[in-house]
Motif scaffolding. Structure first.
Motif, PDB file in Angstrom:
ATOM      1  N   VAL A  37       3.960   3.513   7.602  1.00  0.00           N
ATOM      2  CA  VAL A  37       5.230   3.962   8.462  1.00  0.00           C
ATOM      3  C   VAL A  37       5.230   3.241   9.688  1.00  0.00           C
ATOM      4  O   VAL A  37       4.667   3.310  10.525  1.00  0.00           O
ATOM      5  CB  VAL A  37       5.550   5.537   8.417  1.00  0.00           C
ATOM      6  N   GLU A  38       6.528   2.521   9.709  1.00  0.00           N
ATOM      7  CA  GLU A  38       6.697   1.614  10.875  1.00  0.00           C
ATOM      8  C   GLU A  38       7.550   2.410  11.807  1.00  0.00           C
ATOM      9  O   GLU A  38       8.703   2.790  11.233  1.00  0.00           O
ATOM     10  CB  GLU A  38       7.243   0.405  10.734  1.00  0.00           C
ATOM     11  N   ILE A  39       7.186   2.748  12.901  1.00  0.00           N
ATOM     12  CA  ILE A  39       7.998   3.398  14.009  1.00  0.00           C
ATOM     13  C   ILE A  39       8.218   2.534  15.021  1.00  0.00           C
ATOM     14  O   ILE A  39       7.550   1.834  15.566  1.00  0.00           O
ATOM     15  CB  ILE A  39       6.928   4.687  14.578  1.00  0.00           C
ATOM     16  N   MET A  40       9.757   3.027  15.641  1.00  0.00           N
ATOM     17  CA  MET A  40      10.046   2.066  16.827  1.00  0.00           C
ATOM     18  C   MET A  40       9.398   2.221  18.127  1.00  0.00           C
ATOM     19  O   MET A  40       8.395   3.054  18.115  1.00  0.00           O
ATOM     20  CB  MET A  40      11.621   2.426  17.147  1.00  0.00           C
ATOM     21  N   GLY A  41       9.599   1.618  19.250  1.00  0.00           N
ATOM     22  CA  GLY A  41       9.140   1.664  20.441  1.00  0.00           C
ATOM     23  C   GLY A  41       9.087   0.510  21.112  1.00  0.00           C
ATOM     24  O   GLY A  41       8.327   0.391  22.355  1.00  0.00           O
ATOM     25  N   HIS A  42       9.554  -0.610  20.849  1.00  0.00           N
ATOM     26  CA  HIS A  42       9.410  -1.868  21.268  1.00  0.00           C
ATOM     27  C   HIS A  42       8.107  -2.279  21.581  1.00  0.00           C
ATOM     28  O   HIS A  42       7.379  -2.226  20.645  1.00  0.00           O
ATOM     29  CB  HIS A  42      10.372  -1.830  22.553  1.00  0.00           C
ATOM     30  N   ARG A  43       7.708  -2.492  22.845  1.00  0.00           N
ATOM     31  CA  ARG A  43       6.240  -2.930  23.088  1.00  0.00           C
ATOM     32  C   ARG A  43       5.181  -1.920  23.622  1.00  0.00           C
ATOM     33  O   ARG A  43       4.398  -2.109  24.187  1.00  0.00           O
ATOM     34  CB  ARG A  43       6.138  -4.467  23.925  1.00  0.00           C
ATOM     35  N   ALA A  44       5.705  -0.594  23.542  1.00  0.00           N
ATOM     36  CA  ALA A  44       4.953   0.555  23.661  1.00  0.00           C
ATOM     37  C   ALA A  44       4.772   1.535  22.478  1.00  0.00           C
ATOM     38  O   ALA A  44       5.674   1.523  21.681  1.00  0.00           O
ATOM     39  CB  ALA A  44       5.957   1.381  24.877  1.00  0.00           C
ATOM     40  N   GLY A  45       3.628   2.147  22.654  1.00  0.00           N
ATOM     41  CA  GLY A  45       3.184   3.077  21.336  1.00  0.00           C
ATOM     42  C   GLY A  45       3.446   4.440  21.527  1.00  0.00           C
ATOM     43  O   GLY A  45       3.046   5.359  20.697  1.00  0.00           O
ATOM     44  N   TRP A  46       4.368   4.919  22.423  1.00  0.00           N
ATOM     45  CA  TRP A  46       4.419   6.331  22.715  1.00  0.00           C
ATOM     46  C   TRP A  46       4.933   6.990  21.345  1.00  0.00           C
ATOM     47  O   TRP A  46       4.478   8.059  21.239  1.00  0.00           O
ATOM     48  CB  TRP A  46       5.249   6.478  23.787  1.00  0.00           C
ATOM     49  N   LEU A  47       6.015   6.613  20.805  1.00  0.00           N
ATOM     50  CA  LEU A  47       6.531   7.145  19.726  1.00  0.00           C
ATOM     51  C   LEU A  47       5.648   7.174  18.682  1.00  0.00           C
ATOM     52  O   LEU A  47       5.518   8.304  17.825  1.00  0.00           O
ATOM     53  CB  LEU A  47       7.773   6.412  19.396  1.00  0.00           C
ATOM     54  N   ALA A  48       5.051   6.145  18.159  1.00  0.00           N
ATOM     55  CA  ALA A  48       4.123   5.954  17.141  1.00  0.00           C
ATOM     56  C   ALA A  48       3.047   7.035  17.340  1.00  0.00           C
ATOM     57  O   ALA A  48       2.587   7.730  16.485  1.00  0.00           O
ATOM     58  CB  ALA A  48       3.538   4.860  16.734  1.00  0.00           C
ATOM     59  N   LEU A  49       2.452   7.032  18.543  1.00  0.00           N
ATOM     60  CA  LEU A  49       1.293   7.839  18.886  1.00  0.00           C
ATOM     61  C   LEU A  49       1.722   9.086  18.713  1.00  0.00           C
ATOM     62  O   LEU A  49       0.865  10.100  18.426  1.00  0.00           O
ATOM     63  CB  LEU A  49       0.670   7.529  20.497  1.00  0.00           C
ATOM     64  N   GLY A  50       2.704   9.568  19.347  1.00  0.00           N
ATOM     65  CA  GLY A  50       3.128  11.053  19.592  1.00  0.00           C
ATOM     66  C   GLY A  50       3.691  11.698  18.099  1.00  0.00           C
ATOM     67  O   GLY A  50       3.002  12.606  17.564  1.00  0.00           O
ATOM     68  N   ALA A  51       4.339  10.621  17.304  1.00  0.00           N
ATOM     69  CA  ALA A  51       4.600  11.244  15.993  1.00  0.00           C
ATOM     70  C   ALA A  51       3.278  11.068  14.978  1.00  0.00           C
ATOM     71  O   ALA A  51       3.241  11.918  14.189  1.00  0.00           O
ATOM     72  CB  ALA A  51       5.591  10.279  15.322  1.00  0.00           C
ATOM     73  N   GLY A  52       2.561  10.158  15.187  1.00  0.00           N
ATOM     74  CA  GLY A  52       1.415  10.162  14.291  1.00  0.00           C
ATOM     75  C   GLY A  52       0.391  11.331  14.685  1.00  0.00           C
ATOM     76  O   GLY A  52      -0.187  11.949  13.661  1.00  0.00           O
ATOM     77  N   ILE A  53       0.259  11.746  15.901  1.00  0.00           N
ATOM     78  CA  ILE A  53      -0.464  12.790  16.053  1.00  0.00           C
ATOM     79  C   ILE A  53       0.086  14.000  15.566  1.00  0.00           C
ATOM     80  O   ILE A  53      -0.336  14.830  14.718  1.00  0.00           O
ATOM     81  CB  ILE A  53      -0.701  13.151  17.628  1.00  0.00           C
ATOM     82  N   ALA A  54       1.426  14.297  16.018  1.00  0.00           N
ATOM     83  CA  ALA A  54       2.205  15.539  15.336  1.00  0.00           C
ATOM     84  C   ALA A  54       2.335  15.723  13.822  1.00  0.00           C
ATOM     85  O   ALA A  54       2.278  16.497  13.183  1.00  0.00           O
ATOM     86  CB  ALA A  54       3.675  15.436  16.076  1.00  0.00           C
ATOM     87  N   GLY A  55       2.285  14.376  13.280  1.00  0.00           N
ATOM     88  CA  GLY A  55       2.336  14.488  11.716  1.00  0.00           C
ATOM     89  C   GLY A  55       1.139  14.318  11.026  1.00  0.00           C
ATOM     90  O   GLY A  55       1.203  14.122   9.841  1.00  0.00           O
ATOM     91  N   GLY A  56      -0.065  14.291  11.740  1.00  0.00           N
ATOM     92  CA  GLY A  56      -1.395  14.252  11.223  1.00  0.00           C
ATOM     93  C   GLY A  56      -1.485  12.945  10.631  1.00  0.00           C
ATOM     94  O   GLY A  56      -2.171  12.869   9.376  1.00  0.00           O
ATOM     95  N   ALA A  57      -1.042  11.705  11.072  1.00  0.00           N
ATOM     96  CA  ALA A  57      -1.317  10.415  10.499  1.00  0.00           C
ATOM     97  C   ALA A  57      -2.851  10.365  10.531  1.00  0.00           C
ATOM     98  O   ALA A  57      -3.704  10.518  11.373  1.00  0.00           O
ATOM     99  CB  ALA A  57      -0.554   9.389  11.443  1.00  0.00           C
TER     100      ALA A  57
END
Ligand code: F6P
Length: 373
Positions: A174-194
């Protein structure tokens, strides 16, 4: 004498922009008797003198609206396309600022907007900015509004992808936005149990990602969720990009600079479609069926979360307070439960990325998530 203030939104839209416009406008008018006017479509509306009334009645009913009632654009004051020409619109923008007898201009935007705002400050305007973006990558603020809503949307999407990945024994990238920062992918990844989280800040090794997925499969979990930030790349690509950027920063001569710029454009063209390639490679290396979901603009749309409404309102009203105190040339940063004015020089041109040892990264590793390294 009453103060006159202008407001514009610039850069990509995000949830919470209208809440911020309302916060600035209502506090400026209600608490300080200021006159407020909006400019349409970012700096372009300021150049073209396209305005919108922002009286109390115009600010009613917008708190919960997504997007921006002002419209937005990625136009820059010092490099704006007009017809088939690229012009420096700074002088014309200053003239319009003066035409409206503005005492201050509020620019609501992300990293690019902070740079443009500093440029106008250096040209003599009273500027004050608010930090917004779903990417959460603006320097010197705890957080940006828009981020919490996007985090909720991306997490909800991962939750839904989980059940389908599980049912079909598939890998879902699953590709998550964030431009060149990983905050959104990291946060959603943790919260969603990736099961795997890939960030621009931590270049990945494809074989290690595949190994983590194979291990899950061998231990009775033949499905995996791979949350990938749009700017994530493998070690070789990350190295190539670092070298190109280093070169860009060091070359002085214009021809050489253009050459490096062309090489960077070529690099990004090659990098686009990266997540699809990743999904295919993982299928090949694990022999598990794999699918790609790009969340895209759905992450930026719709009504802001309660957190974002509060943050945008709190920064917007703090902005009105600062204008009342004639404190300009600053970004209104979120600091704890309060707000703090930060000189634009300390914000512009900087990006807040995820530190590789950030507590969120440590926590993800502790629960067994692979970071691909
Ligand atoms: O900055 C917000 C953002 O949504 C990024 O996450 C994304 O890379 C970019 O904007 C997309 O920009 P545009 O709206 O110009 O396609």
């Amino acid at each position: 004498m009453n103060k006159y203030i202008g407001v514009l939104t610039s850069g990509g839209d995000c949830p919470g922009l209208n809440a911020a416009i309302r916060g600035v406008g209502k506090a400026a008018q209600g608490s300080f008797g200021m006159e407020v006017i909006g400019f349409r479509d970012g700096f372009r509306g300021l150049l073209e003198n396209r305005t919108i009334r922002l009286d109390r009645a115009d600010l009613a009913g917008i708190l919960t609206l997504g997007g921006t009632i002002l419209g937005t654009s990625r136009d820059k004051p010092n490099r704006m396309q007009v017809g088939d020409k690229m012009i420096d619109a700074t002088k014309a923008i200053i003239e319009n600022y003066e035409r409206h007898h503005l005492d201050a201009l509020v620019c609501i935007g992300g990293g690019g907007t902070q740079k443009n705002a500093l440029h106008l400050k250096e040209n003599g305007l009273n500027i004050i900015t608010l930090p917004k973006t779903i990417d959460n990558d603006v320097a010197m603020t705890d957080v940006t509004f828009g981020f919490d809503t996007a985090l909720g949307i991306a997490t909800g999407a991962i939750d839904r992808l989980h059940s389908t990945a599980h049912s079909h024994h598939r890998i879902v990238v699953v590709e998550i936005m964030g431009h060149r920062a990983g905050w959104l992918a990291l946060g959603a990844g943790i919260a969603g149990g990736a099961d795997v989280i890939l960030l621009p800040e931590i270049p990945y090794d494809l074989e290690k990602v595949a190994k983590a997925i194979r291990h899950r499969s061998r231990t009775g979990k033949p499905f995996s969720i791979v949350a990938v930030a749009e700017g994530a790349m493998d070690i070789a690509n990350a190295k190539e990009l670092r070298l190109l950027e280093k070169k860009k920063a060091s070359v002085k001569n214009k021809a050489e600079k253009n050459k490096v710029k062309a090489a960077l454009t070529d690099f990004y063209a090659r990098h686009s479609g990266n997540t699809l390639r990743l999904a295919k490679e993982l299928e090949r290396l694990t022999r598990l069926e794999s699918r790609l979901t790009i969340l895209g603009y759905v992450q930026r749309g719709g009504t802001p979360s309660a957190q974002d409404r509060i943050l945008a309102t709190r920064l917007g009203t703090a902005c009105a307070d600062l204008i009342n105190e004639s404190k300009f040339g600053v970004m209104v940063a979120a600091r704890g439960d309060g707000a703090e004015p930060i000189p634009l020089e300390q914000v512009a041109g900087k990006r807040k990325i995820v530190p590789v040892d950030h507590p969120w990264v440590e926590s993800a590793r502790h629960v067994g998530t692979s970071m691909g390294d």
